[in-house]
Design an enzyme around this catalytic site. Structure first.
Site, PDB file in Angstrom:
ATOM      1  N   ASN A   1      -2.738  12.961  -3.414  1.00  0.00           N
ATOM      2  CA  ASN A   1      -3.880  13.421  -4.378  1.00  0.00           C
ATOM      3  C   ASN A   1      -4.329  14.658  -3.846  1.00  0.00           C
ATOM      4  O   ASN A   1      -4.897  15.672  -4.917  1.00  0.00           O
ATOM      5  CB  ASN A   1      -5.125  12.300  -4.091  1.00  0.00           C
ATOM      6  CG  ASN A   1      -4.884  11.284  -5.199  1.00  0.00           C
ATOM      7  OD1 ASN A   1      -4.387  11.424  -6.281  1.00  0.00           O
ATOM      8  ND2 ASN A   1      -5.480  10.065  -4.809  1.00  0.00           N
ATOM      9  N   GLU A   6      -4.895   2.276  -4.120  1.00  0.00           N
ATOM     10  CA  GLU A   6      -3.475   2.609  -4.102  1.00  0.00           C
ATOM     11  C   GLU A   6      -2.704   1.248  -3.682  1.00  0.00           C
ATOM     12  O   GLU A   6      -1.485   1.130  -2.913  1.00  0.00           O
ATOM     13  CB  GLU A   6      -2.884   3.704  -3.145  1.00  0.00           C
ATOM     14  CG  GLU A   6      -3.309   3.672  -1.709  1.00  0.00           C
ATOM     15  CD  GLU A   6      -4.494   4.017  -1.410  1.00  0.00           C
ATOM     16  OE1 GLU A   6      -4.704   4.446  -0.208  1.00  0.00           O
ATOM     17  OE2 GLU A   6      -5.387   4.088  -2.172  1.00  0.00           O
ATOM     18  N   ASP A  35       0.901  -1.213   0.058  1.00  0.00           N
ATOM     19  CA  ASP A  35       0.104  -0.032  -0.172  1.00  0.00           C
ATOM     20  C   ASP A  35       0.703   1.355  -0.024  1.00  0.00           C
ATOM     21  O   ASP A  35       1.828   1.417   0.778  1.00  0.00           O
ATOM     22  CB  ASP A  35      -0.965   0.028   1.189  1.00  0.00           C
ATOM     23  CG  ASP A  35      -1.848   1.198   1.282  1.00  0.00           C
ATOM     24  OD1 ASP A  35      -2.973   0.986   0.661  1.00  0.00           O
ATOM     25  OD2 ASP A  35      -1.783   2.293   1.715  1.00  0.00           O
TER      26      ASP A  35
END
Length: 384
Positions: free
Chosen positions: A269, A304, A261
């Site tokens: 973002n 992700e 991850d």
């Protein structure tokens, strides 16, 4: 005794197909395209055999002279074996058109024209073979080749008819020969036009088949791969895990899985936008494919999160070594071309497959290890 006889009959029945198959392989070869080309030649040979039988009948009843028919019989007897030899020895594979339909058509029309010249009272019956040859070759010849065969046939027949009208006007009467030529030209022209339509239809079908194959390939890629990163998607990875479990149950090597991850991806973002976030995901995917072994598989598991399938080697190595190479490479690689200073790191939960367990149990154990890696400082691997 009866049982022995029955067993012998069963043995003979089972041996017969094998014997026939060996004979078919000897005569037709085992290549599909070569078999098709040879079958065409053998079909032509069958028609030539019928013609030879008719010639023998005509000679027996003195319908035409033996001397001229002998030459025609030799031509008929040699033509098909010649083309069979060229195809059987593989000479045709050097050419663009492997069926040799075009040269066969030219030779066949020449033989028919010769038959027209020597068959005397029944010469008009040979005209039907001109149409048969054109129809026979129309499915394998190109539009240009069909037209060449048409003009060659008409020109050759015009010369033969003119010659015979002058040399044997009693049998080959001028007005009748002109009518025969007109009917023959009309028939062959119609067949040639139909052949052109068939050729265009065949080309269109081939194009549609190629387009369908490409569409199916795209659909398969879409169904099994992630659109953004190009990696295997979650659904397909589950199927691959099932295959590895089945292989291991049959004595194959074991494997490990790792859930990776990207750390603080939400901040990427929020700070730089989703475009940069997408580029970061692509960077991770590219580096994972570059740094892991060729036998390792990487899938985008969701968002992700990525899943790494790491098969064991002999002797077994450290499944974490490839992950650490990936970690080091990402520390040196810009995550986005728009933000050159941006680097990404990731946390990993690693576990080995335990014999007999379900896929969900293995993934859940890797997920717990991933959360432990995040809770203990991130950018690290926890193995359970």
């Amino acid at each position: 005794m009866k049982r022995a006889t029955a067993a012998g009959n069963e043995l003979d029945a089972s041996a017969a197909p094998g014997w026939m198959q060996r004979l078919a392989s000897l005569v037709l070869t085992d290549e599909r395209k070569q078999r098709r080309a040879i079958m065409m030649v053998l079909t032509t040979a069958a028609m030539y055999t019928v013609c030879l039988a008719l010639l023998a009948f005509g000679v027996l009843y003195a319908v035409f002279p033996v001397e001229q028919i002998r030459v025609l019989a030799v031509l008929l007897a040699l033509t098909a074996p010649l083309f069979y030899f060229l195809i059987r020895c593989g000479f045709n594979l050097r050419l663009r058109q492997t069926t040799l339909a075009f040269p066969q058509a030219l030779v066949a029309q020449s033989v028919v024209a010769f038959a027209y010249a020597v068959c005397g009272p029944i010469h008009t019956a040979t005209i039907v073979f001109l149409a048969m040859v054109t129809v026979f070759g129309m499915f394998d010849m190109s539009t240009r080749q069909v037209r060449v065969v048409l003009f060659y046939t008409l020109g050759l027949m015009a010369m033969v008819m003119t010659w015979r009208v002058h040399t044997d006007p009693q049998v080959y009467q001028g007005p009748l020969e002109l009518m025969y030529f007109a009917m023959m030209a009309t028939c062959l022209s119609g067949i040639s036009m139909l052949s052109v339509l068939v050729s265009k239809m065949r080309k269109r079908l081939r194009t549609q088949k190629d387009e369908l194959a490409r569409a199916l390939a795209r659909i398969q890629i879409v169904a099994t791969h992630d659109e953004l990163t190009g990696l295997t998607n979650r659904h397909h990875m589950i199927a691959l895990l099932g295959e590895h479990i089945s292989r291991h149950a049959r004595g194959g090597p074991g494997f490990a899985v790792a859930l990776a991850d990207i750390d603080y991806f939400k901040n990427v973002n929020d700070t730089y936008g989703h475009r940069v976030g997408d580029e970061a995901l692509i960077t991770f995917a590219k580096q994972a494919c570059a740094q892991l072994r060729s036998v390792d598989l990487v899938a985008r598991w969701g968002g992700e999160e990525f899943l790494l399938l790491l098969p064991e080697t002999k002797p077994p190595g450290d499944p974490d070594s490839g992950i650490e190479r990936l970690r080091a490479a990402l520390a040196l690689t810009p995550a986005s071309a728009h933000v050159p200073a941006l680097r990404i790191a990731f946390s990993t939960g690693l576990t080995r497959y335990i014999d007999g367990e379900a896929i969900d149990d293995m993934i859940e154990r890797a997920d717990r290890a991933l959360y432990a890696a995040k809770d203990t400082g991130r950018n690290r691997t926890v193995m359970v």
